[in-house]
Design a protein around this motif. Structure first.
Motif, mmCIF file in Angstrom:
data_model
loop_
_atom_site.group_PDB
_atom_site.id
_atom_site.type_symbol
_atom_site.label_atom_id
_atom_site.label_comp_id
_atom_site.label_asym_id
_atom_site.label_seq_id
_atom_site.Cartn_x
_atom_site.Cartn_y
_atom_site.Cartn_z
ATOM 1 N N GLU A 199 -3.203 12.069 2.108
ATOM 2 C CA GLU A 199 -2.914 10.750 1.545
ATOM 3 C C GLU A 199 -2.507 9.750 2.625
ATOM 4 O OE1 GLU A 199 -3.805 9.852 -1.217
ATOM 5 O OE2 GLU A 199 -4.145 11.768 -2.209
ATOM 6 N N LEU A 200 -1.911 10.240 3.705
ATOM 7 C CA LEU A 200 -1.576 9.345 4.823
ATOM 8 C C LEU A 200 -2.846 8.768 5.433
ATOM 9 C CD1 LEU A 200 0.455 8.074 6.742
ATOM 10 C CD2 LEU A 200 0.359 10.155 8.136
ATOM 11 N N GLN A 201 -3.879 9.598 5.545
ATOM 12 C CA GLN A 201 -5.161 9.114 6.061
ATOM 13 C C GLN A 201 -5.744 8.031 5.158
ATOM 14 O OE1 GLN A 201 -7.701 12.584 6.564
ATOM 15 N NE2 GLN A 201 -7.208 12.699 8.730
ATOM 16 N N GLU A 202 -5.653 8.232 3.849
ATOM 17 C CA GLU A 202 -6.176 7.250 2.898
ATOM 18 C C GLU A 202 -5.339 5.970 2.928
ATOM 19 O OE1 GLU A 202 -8.466 5.421 -0.127
ATOM 20 O OE2 GLU A 202 -8.852 6.952 1.402
ATOM 21 N N LEU A 203 -4.031 6.117 3.074
ATOM 22 C CA LEU A 203 -3.158 4.944 3.179
ATOM 23 C C LEU A 203 -3.549 4.091 4.386
ATOM 24 C CD1 LEU A 203 0.674 4.884 2.648
ATOM 25 C CD2 LEU A 203 -0.279 3.791 4.653
ATOM 26 N N ILE A 260 0.833 -1.206 0.000
ATOM 27 C CA ILE A 260 0.000 0.000 0.000
ATOM 28 C C ILE A 260 0.871 1.261 0.000
ATOM 29 C CG2 ILE A 260 -1.838 1.238 1.201
ATOM 30 C CD1 ILE A 260 -2.768 -1.433 2.315
ATOM 31 N N VAL A 261 0.785 1.970 -1.097
ATOM 32 C CA VAL A 261 1.539 3.200 -1.325
ATOM 33 C C VAL A 261 0.553 4.233 -1.855
ATOM 34 C CG1 VAL A 261 3.380 4.262 -2.691
ATOM 35 C CG2 VAL A 261 3.674 1.940 -1.815
ATOM 36 N N ARG A 262 0.736 5.491 -1.480
ATOM 37 C CA ARG A 262 -0.162 6.551 -1.961
ATOM 38 C C ARG A 262 0.609 7.599 -2.745
ATOM 39 N NH1 ARG A 262 -4.830 6.017 -3.207
ATOM 40 N NH2 ARG A 262 -5.324 8.224 -2.849
ATOM 41 N N LYS A 263 0.101 7.867 -3.933
ATOM 42 C CA LYS A 263 0.657 8.930 -4.767
ATOM 43 C C LYS A 263 0.276 10.282 -4.195
ATOM 44 C CE LYS A 263 -1.463 9.440 -8.644
ATOM 45 N NZ LYS A 263 -1.907 9.089 -10.000
ATOM 46 N N LEU A 264 1.179 11.236 -4.238
ATOM 47 C CA LEU A 264 0.895 12.619 -3.866
ATOM 48 C C LEU A 264 0.593 13.373 -5.165
ATOM 49 C CD1 LEU A 264 3.734 13.341 -1.252
ATOM 50 C CD2 LEU A 264 1.452 12.383 -0.868
#
Length: 215
Positions: free
Chosen positions: A102-106, A55-59
């Protein structure tokens, strides 16, 4: 420009280029959710390997979310794309705000996809990391950093499409990279698919269940 009907077809085509790893002992296929999961599911099925998620989130750049100015992963891993940041004049406060969102979504996705189950142990495994395509490379690089910390025996990247320049750069960062298409000029990943509709959380959960993530 369209080369793939959908992610399922792309995954089946990609699997044919990775068949040397079929039935390999200690093989693990990791997908970048959400779009990478349908691709990775087909690869995992063809290679007879368990499927899990990285699990990685794009900024995404505000107003142009498909354009990555960086990416984050678990363990306070952050990768910034300074070419994009400097070209567009993006300030630190904007990066901080997007990073917090994005940290919250991760964290939400981690709870949603994993529940209480721990991630599969990667140490000394042969890992094939799959996404539905690479654009700037920020997301895949954050995933590479996260995976390398866990000391796999070998790390292979597999994608349907990646820009030629990024493909050459990533060859130096992993043990092997397989990309079915490596155009010199890369625009949006979705242009390479006839159907690039968004993968849902429910589809991800179902494919992980079928792929034996907890096996």
């Amino acid at each position: 420009m369209v080369e793939f009907h959908n992610r399922t077809e792309a995954g089946r085509m990609l699997a044919q280029s990775l068949m040397d790893y079929a039935n390999h002992q200690d093989l693990l296929v990791l997908a970048l959710p959400r779009g990478g999961v349908p691709v990775a599911f087909e690869v995992a099925q063809a290679l007879n390997a368990p499927l899990d998620v990285c699990i990685v989130r794009k900024l995404g750049v505000p107003g142009h979310k498909e354009l990555a100015m960086g990416a984050i992963a678990a363990g306070d891993i952050g990768i910034l794309n300074y070419d994009v940041i400097n070209t567009l004049g993006i300030d630190k406060e904007t990066i901080k705000i997007v990073g917090a969102e994005e940290l919250q979504e991760l964290q939400r996705r981690d709870r949603k996809y994993r529940g209480d189950a721990p991630p599969i142990n990667i140490k000394n495994k042969t890992v094939i990391l799959i996404d539905d395509g690479i654009a700037t490379g920020s997301t895949i690089r954050a995933a590479i950093t996260l995976i390398k910390q866990q000391q796999p025996a070998k790390l292979i990247i597999g994608v349907p499409v990646a820009p030629a320049s990024t493909y050459e750069e990533l060859k130096l960062e992993v043990d092997e990279i397989v990309s079915l298409m490596t155009p010199k000029i890369m625009s949006a990943i979705g242009l390479w698919y006839e159907d690039f509709s968004q993968t849902t959380d429910e589809e991800v959960e179902e494919l992980l269940r079928l792929g034996g993530r907890r096996r």
